[in-house]
Enzyme design. Structure first.
Site: not given
Ligand code: COA
Length: 467
Positions: A265, A439-442
């Site tokens: 994402p 990466d929007h998770r990070v």
């Protein structure tokens, strides 16, 4: 006291110096009997080293990249229950793992029949084990011979299907995260081919869910993709066409790009950097060295400044590993290079410790090698962050695809003179467009924007690199 079992590399034929490509266990891990401890891969075969007994891993005696031969020590396992009938078993026994045979063996059974023909023997007689199924390893293999301890019985339903594929196909499957036991084989004797793996990925990506209804139902539990099938068009109906096979690089990078696009994402953030002073400095140094062999490139400044920004914001120099974030303390910078065969990403190692001149000359040499198709795999691996510079070509912004397992990639377009308001008047400033996909998770938006603003500040005033 439980037995301590020393596992060694089994008879792997005439191979010596076989690279260890995967190690699946760490000290303290519980391992099932026959669970894979590690995988070796020669140029002809891939093989798992299974745990001969269930227990706790007390020592791991090899690592990825080691090169081993028969008899090399693999691990110490504290057996959960006394090991069965090891020849001359002693309290601390050395056991050669039952070889889990090469995946290339022409005699290996086809996947369709493997499950039934791979019944696990419970006999304690070393010679009795004629076929074995790896229980928890990533792949299952069928052995043609075995020594030492037979694994405990395995529920038939739980037994994975043995697969028959070459090392390169297994490598491709690992890279794409494909479980080979689910891939239908089209090769001779049930062998899985590279095309089978890519076809499986394609069909997984295109899997129509309730396509006929026109409204795909969400996959159970929210997992999986519910995509409409890929349009099948006979282009020749509309006009003349040529069909040109994709290059090997395009096929491989295409699979990786598709995975990264679908799985990560990512959000792209944009920033302008004022490189007026940088460019004056670069031109000046290049003029001074016109007769020498130093030519500072903009890419070298981008690499140097990126490393400094990564040091300030370490989350952008990381990788996700399950629930953990691996923060890398090394700065290996990949850069996309456009070649006649497709896009490749050479990697400059330890870029933080290199001067601008060294970075420029190394990047130039690697780009030349890339264009000549001569990059070694080691020169394209291990990047912790990537730069994709289209600046020599043009563009004003783009969305680079994050290069997994990295979490961020910097895109760069062509610098242009732009009027910038200085509070009193418009000033012409050389403006470099930066695009960061993360990466929007990070990396959330605030962090990404801080990183980009910091990077733009470094490029605008190189003295900040000294801080
Ligand atoms: N703005 C303006 N000019 C730029 C620039 C920028 N952002 N980046 C480079 N230039 C100039 C250079 O200064 C050079 O001019 P010079 O000879 O006067 O110094 C000229 O454009 C050619 O540069 P280039 O050949 O691109 O060299 P480089 O060192 O900047 O880049 C590579 C090297 C390998 C990155 C580059 O050749 C390349 O392959 N880029 C494509 C990467 C790609 O395809 N990415 C897309 C992935 S989707």
């Amino acid at each position: 006291m439980s037995e301590l079992i020393e596992v060694r590399v089994p008879d792997i034929g005439d191979y010596a110096d076989v690279p260890v490509i995967d190690v699946y266990v760490a000290v303290g891990d519980a391992i099932a009997a026959d669970g894979a401890l590690a995988t070796l891969e020669s140029d002809k075969a891939t093989m798992d080293i299974p745990a001969p007994v269930a227990g706790i891993v007390r020592e791991v005696l090899l690592k990825v990249g080691d090169r081993v031969a028969q008899g090399a020590r693999v691990a110490l396992i504290e057996a959960a229950a006394p090991a069965q009938a090891a020849p001359a078993a002693s309290a601390d026994a050395a056991i050669t793992a039952a070889p889990v045979a090469t995946s290339m063996a022409a005699t290996a059974p086809a996947p369709a029949t493997a499950a039934s023909s791979s019944a696990v023997s419970t006999s304690s007689s070393p010679a009795a084990v004629t076929a074995q199924v790896s229980g928890s390893g990533p792949q299952a293999f069928v052995s043609s011979a075995a020594t030492a301890i037979a694994p405990p019985p395995v529920e038939a339903a739980a037994a994975p299907v043995a697969t028959h594929a070459s090392p390169s196909v297994r490598k491709l499957a690992r890279e794409l995260g494909v479980d080979l036991t689910r891939v239908p084989a089209s090769g001779p004797k049930g062998r899985i081919l590279a095309d089978d793996v890519t076809a499986w990925v394609k069909s997984a990506l295109q899997a129509p869910a309730a396509a006929e209804t026109g409204s795909p139902a969400p996959a159970a539990g929210g997992a999986g993709l519910t995509l409409a099938p890929w349009p099948q068009v006979d282009f020749a109906k509309y006009g003349p066409v040529d069909s040109v096979p994709l290059s090997r690089i395009k096929k491989m990078s295409g699979a990786n790009l598709a995975r990264n696009w679908v799985m990560i994402p990512a959000v792209t953030y944009h920033e302008d950097a004022d490189i007026t002073a940088l460019e004056e400095f670069r031109q000046q140094i290049n003029r001074e060295n016109a007769k020498g062999n130093i030519k500072l490139t903009l890419l070298a400044f981008l690499i140097k400044s990126s490393v400094a920004a990564l040091q300030r914001f370490p989350e952008l120099n990381s990788s996700l590993d399950g629930d953990a974030l691996i923060l890398k303390k090394y700065y290996h910078i990949g850069f996309a290079a456009d070649t006649p065969h497709g896009l490749v990403v050479p990697v400059i190692r330890d870029a933080g410790g290199k001067s601008l001149a060294e970075l420029a000359s190394e990047a130039g040499a690697l780009a030349d090698k890339a264009r000549a198709g001569k990059l070694a795999p080691a020169e394209m691996s291990g990047a912790s962050f990537t730069i994709s510079s289209l600046g020599g070509i043009g563009g004003t912004a783009f969305s680079p695809i994050v290069n997994a397992p990295e979490v961020a990639i910097l895109g760069v377009n062509k610098a242009a003179m732009k009027p910038v308001w200085n509070g009193e008047t418009f000033e012409p400033r050389l403006t470099l467009p930066l695009s960061l996909s993360a990466d929007h998770r990070v990396v959330d938006g605030a962090l990404a924007t801080r990183f980009l603003a910091h990077l733009a500040g470094l490029l605008a005033d190189l003295r900040r690199l000294l801080l």
